[in-house]
Design a protein around this motif. Sequence first.
Motif: not given
Length: 75
Positions: A54-56, A58, A63
């Motif tokens: 899920l999401g980017k 970082e 993640q």
Amino acid sequence: VIDIIQPGSISDQGGLEVGDVIVKINRKTINSIVSYKKAISASKSLNLEVKRKLGKSEPGKRQKDRSLFFRFVVP
């Protein structure tokens, strides 16, 4: 890990995405290509448990992922 999905295929139409990880097929753990091939050849009805990020991502942060469930009937 799914690395390619053909446009218009059952997987594409069903919502699978590149990067998804198939964890189980018909409640059997998938941990190798051998277990994957054995599971998909055993049935025309496939219940998949998939992990999706899920999401980017970082730097320095883990993640999150989510479990998704799919059902496919192979013609």
